[in-house]
Design a protein around this motif. Structure first.
Motif, mmCIF file in Angstrom:
data_model
loop_
_atom_site.group_PDB
_atom_site.id
_atom_site.type_symbol
_atom_site.label_atom_id
_atom_site.label_comp_id
_atom_site.label_asym_id
_atom_site.label_seq_id
_atom_site.Cartn_x
_atom_site.Cartn_y
_atom_site.Cartn_z
ATOM 1 N N HIS A 78 45.829 29.664 46.813
ATOM 2 C CA HIS A 78 45.968 30.999 47.399
ATOM 3 C C HIS A 78 45.150 32.068 46.667
ATOM 4 O O HIS A 78 45.315 33.247 46.956
ATOM 5 N N MET A 79 44.273 31.663 45.746
ATOM 6 C CA MET A 79 43.546 32.660 44.958
ATOM 7 C C MET A 79 42.057 32.358 44.915
ATOM 8 O O MET A 79 41.635 31.206 44.777
ATOM 9 N N VAL A 80 41.275 33.439 45.022
ATOM 10 C CA VAL A 80 39.821 33.354 44.957
ATOM 11 C C VAL A 80 39.334 34.310 43.879
ATOM 12 O O VAL A 80 39.836 35.438 43.751
ATOM 13 N N GLU A 81 38.350 33.858 43.096
ATOM 14 C CA GLU A 81 37.739 34.713 42.085
ATOM 15 C C GLU A 81 36.335 35.082 42.519
ATOM 16 O O GLU A 81 35.517 34.214 42.836
ATOM 17 N N LEU A 82 36.037 36.379 42.541
ATOM 18 C CA LEU A 82 34.710 36.857 42.899
ATOM 19 C C LEU A 82 33.787 36.828 41.695
ATOM 20 O O LEU A 82 34.234 36.696 40.551
ATOM 21 N N ALA A 83 32.489 36.966 41.945
ATOM 22 C CA ALA A 83 31.496 36.865 40.869
ATOM 23 C C ALA A 83 31.692 37.922 39.796
ATOM 24 O O ALA A 83 31.337 37.697 38.629
ATOM 25 N N ASP A 84 32.264 39.072 40.145
ATOM 26 C CA ASP A 84 32.481 40.125 39.159
ATOM 27 C C ASP A 84 33.768 39.929 38.356
ATOM 28 O O ASP A 84 34.162 40.779 37.561
ATOM 29 N N GLY A 85 34.444 38.791 38.572
ATOM 30 C CA GLY A 85 35.662 38.481 37.842
ATOM 31 C C GLY A 85 36.941 38.915 38.527
ATOM 32 O O GLY A 85 38.042 38.541 38.096
ATOM 33 N N THR A 86 36.806 39.688 39.594
ATOM 34 C CA THR A 86 37.990 40.134 40.336
ATOM 35 C C THR A 86 38.646 38.948 41.037
ATOM 36 O O THR A 86 37.963 38.089 41.601
ATOM 37 N N ARG A 87 39.969 38.914 41.008
ATOM 38 C CA ARG A 87 40.700 37.855 41.689
ATOM 39 C C ARG A 87 41.516 38.456 42.834
ATOM 40 O O ARG A 87 42.177 39.476 42.660
ATOM 41 N N ARG A 88 41.456 37.798 44.003
ATOM 42 C CA ARG A 88 42.196 38.257 45.180
ATOM 43 C C ARG A 88 42.978 37.077 45.757
ATOM 44 O O ARG A 88 42.510 35.934 45.715
ATOM 45 N N THR A 89 44.119 37.370 46.325
ATOM 46 C CA THR A 89 44.973 36.320 46.875
ATOM 47 C C THR A 89 45.015 36.416 48.395
ATOM 48 O O THR A 89 44.789 37.478 48.985
ATOM 49 N N ALA A 90 45.294 35.273 49.013
ATOM 50 C CA ALA A 90 45.364 35.215 50.474
ATOM 51 C C ALA A 90 46.324 34.117 50.894
ATOM 52 O O ALA A 90 46.414 33.072 50.239
ATOM 53 N N ALA A 91 47.019 34.349 52.002
ATOM 54 C CA ALA A 91 47.910 33.318 52.537
ATOM 55 C C ALA A 91 47.111 32.102 52.991
ATOM 56 O O ALA A 91 47.562 30.964 52.864
ATOM 57 N N HIS A 92 45.908 32.357 53.506
ATOM 58 C CA HIS A 92 45.038 31.277 53.987
ATOM 59 C C HIS A 92 43.618 31.528 53.483
ATOM 60 O O HIS A 92 43.149 32.664 53.473
ATOM 61 N N ILE A 93 42.949 30.463 53.098
ATOM 62 C CA ILE A 93 41.547 30.526 52.674
ATOM 63 C C ILE A 93 40.736 29.659 53.635
ATOM 64 O O ILE A 93 41.101 28.512 53.897
#
Length: 470
Positions: A121-136
């Motif tokens: 449920h978690m994705v990390e962007l290139a700038d280090g920010t992490r965002r969560t989602a119910a579906h990827i």
């Protein structure tokens, strides 16, 4: 558990953009999309669109030659590649802007950077920010492969052709698929001395054998030098060019080499293995009919799944996913009947359904086929022959496959695909009144099969014997 988004899409190509836009605008989902390169993906930026525009450009010399045969004093002059390339990139930027603005208008939050899956449920962007989602949803497409021979880093891949500073005087195209045959056609039409090499005796493996024979013949007819049944074993720098060594012991120098030796799913470095997502032998993401992976919250569409690697299929998969997950309308894509086209010139190949070889392996089929010299090109002195071919189940009379090799075959197969997808029989085709004079009328005027094929029949791949039996 509370998530930042209902859906986070990785990949801004056709499939990912469609899924994000439909989920947000039509179904009210909170959606984000991450794309590390240009919005629009392979098709818009590095594939279908620029390729088709290059095909249009490459037709001018042949069009002028045909015009002369019809009485016009027509010449083309020299081709201005820098002018065309600049206009091409302007158009691609325009289309990229449309894709981006469409997402923003739908309410999608766009991250212009690479994303990596951390957990289900978690994705990390290139700038280090992490965002969560119910579906990827993973929709990162594929990328060109290199054959793994010494010196293959000297060669271009298809992506590079649109950025060339100048056209090569003498070029080698390696491969025998639709990308190789199309770009051989393009480069020859733009004035390059073009050679195509392929490890098999005919191009377009997997297509109908009669069509393969005609496409192979056409490449020679337009002046592409063919080196078939041979492999390039090594490349080395030779002054400003590249010397290629072949497994028949020969070697030849070219100004440039273009690799069209296949594509593979673009799954490296996405964190899929760490997240527990199952991958296939070729690196493709394994999904079920609903585009769902073995991890319930992670889905994938498009070429990254290596099902049917065509842009309209990715779009349909993305749309079906959005409707299923967020629209309360479960549906999936039928991959068994997908029309496609190979944009060689002057004739192109359109196809849907089974080839004769596949159809007759498990049932009795009747083959209806016509080869002829079309009126327009015949008048202009061309010996090229068109092909209209239907594969019909002998028991049910259903049309199992349709194959067209002719000018604008892509346009014709789109309409024929409607009938084939609806399950039309040969008698349905027969009931259709012909439009005359047209090429496509042959599809509804063929009354007698040229042969009957099945598991016990031996199929000759000699085109003349097959289509004109004694």
């Amino acid at each position: 558990m509370s998530f930042d988004f209902d859906l986070l899409v990785i990949g801004g190509g056709s499939g990912g953009v469609r899924a994000a836009r439909i989920a947000a605008s039509q179904h009210g989902a909170r959606v984000a999309l991450a794309e590390e390169s240009r919005m629009g993906g392979t098709c818009v930026i590095r594939g279908c669109v620029p390729k088709k525009l290059m095909i249009f450009a490459s037709e001018a010399p042949a069009a002028a030659a045909e015009a002369r045969e019809y009485g016009w004093q027509a010449e083309t002059g020299a081709f201005d590649w820098p002018m065309f390339r600049g206009k091409l990139h302007t158009e691609l930027s325009r289309l990229e802007g449309i894709y981006t603005s469409g997402l923003l208008a739908a309410g999608v939050e766009v991250f212009h950077q690479r994303a990596r899956i951390v957990d289900p449920h978690m994705v990390e962007l290139a700038d280090g920010t992490r965002r969560t989602a119910a579906h990827i949803l993973v929709a990162v497409g594929g990328r060109p492969s290199r054959p793994g021979i010494p010196g293959d880093d000297l060669a271009m891949i298809s992506d590079d052709l649109f950025d060339m500073e100048r056209l090569p005087g003498k070029v080698l195209v390696m491969g025998g698929g639709f990308i190789a045959t199309e770009f051989a056609t393009i480069l020859k039409g733009l004035g390059c001395d073009t050679t195509l090499t392929h490890r098999r005796g005919r191009v377009l493996r997997g297509f109908d054998e009669d069509a393969r024979a005609l496409v192979t013949h056409q490449l020679e007819h337009i002046g592409v030098s063919l080196r078939l049944d041979v492999n390039v074993t090594a490349m080395e720098r030779d002054g400003g060019g590249i010397r290629c060594h072949f497994d028949d012991g020969s070697a030849e120098r070219f100004d440039a080499v273009m690799l069209a030796t296949g594509r593979h799913p673009n799954t490296e470095g996405l964190g899929l293995e760490a997240a527990g997502v199952k991958l296939g032998k070729g690196g493709e993401i394994v999904v079920d009919q609903w585009s769902q992976t073995n991890i319930p919250s992670i889905f994938a569409v498009g070429d990254v799944t290596d099902r049917v690697n065509l842009t309209p299929v990715a779009i349909r998969e993305g749309h079906a996913f959005a409707d299923t997950m967020f629209g309360g309308h479960p549906r999936h894509v039928d991959h068994s009947l997908v029309a496609s086209a190979v944009y060689t010139r002057p004739f192109e190949l359109g196809t849907i359904g089974l080839t004769e070889e596949d159809a007759c392996a498990s049932r009795e089929v009747e083959i209806y086929a016509a080869t002829f010299r079309p009126m327009r090109s015949l008048f202009a002195g061309s010996d090229l022959r068109a092909l209209m071919k239907l594969i019909v189940c002998a028991e049910t009379r259903k049309v199992l496959g349709c194959h067209i090799f002719a000018p604008e075959a892509g346009e014709m197969i789109q309409l024929a695909a409607v009938a084939v997808t609806m399950g039309a029989t040969k008698e349905d085709f027969d009931l259709t009144v012909a439009v005359h004079p047209t090429l496509a009328e042959e599809l509804v005027t063929m009354r007698m099969p040229v042969r009957r094929s099945g598991p016990e029949h031996h199929r000759s791949h000699d085109l003349d014997r097959a289509l004109h039996p004694a």
